[in-house]
Design a protein around this motif. Sequence first.
Motif, short mmCIF file in Angstrom:
data_model
loop_
_atom_site.label_atom_id
_atom_site.label_comp_id
_atom_site.label_asym_id
_atom_site.label_seq_id
_atom_site.Cartn_x
_atom_site.Cartn_y
_atom_site.Cartn_z
N ASP A 1 1.22 11.97 3.60
CA ASP A 1 0.68 10.69 3.12
C ASP A 1 0.90 9.56 4.11
O ASP A 1 0.10 8.62 4.15
CB ASP A 1 1.33 10.32 1.79
N ASN A 2 1.95 9.63 4.91
CA ASN A 2 2.23 8.53 5.83
C ASN A 2 1.12 8.36 6.88
O ASN A 2 0.56 7.27 6.99
CB ASN A 2 3.59 8.74 6.50
N ARG B 1 -4.94 15.67 -1.03
CA ARG B 1 -4.72 16.97 -1.68
C ARG B 1 -5.83 17.93 -1.35
O ARG B 1 -5.59 19.13 -1.11
CB ARG B 1 -4.59 16.80 -3.20
N ARG B 2 -7.07 17.44 -1.33
CA ARG B 2 -8.21 18.30 -1.02
C ARG B 2 -8.08 18.90 0.38
O ARG B 2 -8.29 20.10 0.58
CB ARG B 2 -9.52 17.51 -1.13
N ARG B 3 -7.71 18.08 1.34
CA ARG B 3 -7.61 18.57 2.72
C ARG B 3 -6.44 19.55 2.87
O ARG B 3 -6.57 20.57 3.56
CB ARG B 3 -7.45 17.40 3.69
N THR C 1 0.83 -1.20 0.00
CA THR C 1 0.00 0.00 0.00
C THR C 1 0.86 1.25 0.00
O THR C 1 0.60 2.21 -0.75
CB THR C 1 -0.93 0.01 1.23
N ALA C 2 1.90 1.27 0.85
CA ALA C 2 2.76 2.44 0.96
C ALA C 2 3.52 2.70 -0.34
O ALA C 2 3.60 3.85 -0.80
CB ALA C 2 3.74 2.26 2.11
N LEU D 1 -6.90 7.02 3.34
CA LEU D 1 -7.33 8.16 2.54
C LEU D 1 -6.63 8.16 1.19
O LEU D 1 -5.41 7.94 1.11
CB LEU D 1 -7.05 9.48 3.27
N SER D 2 -7.37 8.43 0.16
CA SER D 2 -6.81 8.47 -1.19
C SER D 2 -5.93 9.70 -1.36
O SER D 2 -6.02 10.68 -0.62
CB SER D 2 -7.94 8.51 -2.23
#
Length: 251
Positions: free
Chosen positions: A182-183, A196-198, A132-133, A190-191
């Motif tokens: 992202d980590n 990016r939105r947040r 996933t990472a 979360l995608s």
Amino acid sequence: MNAPLPRAARELGGFGYWLAGFRLMWQPGLRRFTLIPLAINVLLFALAGWLLLDHAGDWLEGLLPSWLDFLYWVLMPVLVLGLLLVTFFSFTLVANLIAAPFNAVLAARVEAHLTGRPPADSGKGMVTESVTAVAGEVGRLLYLAAWALPLVVLWFIPGLNLLAPFAWFAFSAWMMSLEYVDNPAGNHGLSFREQRRRLRQRPALTLGFGSLMTLMTMVPVANFLAMPVGVCGATKMWVEGFATRDDGSTG
């Protein structure tokens, strides 16, 4: 559980979270999880430093157009800083790709340290978390490639290439925040789009933290610590500034 940073500290362009990253990486129970990311960072940044010392001079001479030779001592520092920025930014992305599984584990441990509970999506197994990472890291690299191409072209346009370092710095600040946030965000499933939105909702905080991380990667020796500092600081920033609570609000 650590108390949240005061709101004033949060709004100082991410400075409080950058400092928190230093403190957290040495906390008992967290130190051992920083060792592998730290070792990867040291090796890759040492390689980047060697390449710069060996090849930078010739490349920089070719960037400055002959009709601007009279401004050599004014413009050359700008180009030097730009080269440092692009080189160390690139090596940061490679280091994070290699260390992605270990950074995800570090972020989960930091979040548990801060909140008293691990992320809901953590504990799925090292293999699953690693896949996933790394997949998330590849997605960010594709996003980077799409947006970086115009900036790369800018370097090769005489005259306009003097603007390239400033454009790269702003882009690097945005990407650094995306890279490290992202980590913890990925540990919650979360995608990349949602991340990016947040982050766009808090531009001063996002770009402030990313700018400090970008500058840190350009300082010799300090850049060795950039990865664990970034993961720890971004996790605290995520928990306090971006993670959605049960009531649907953030921060």
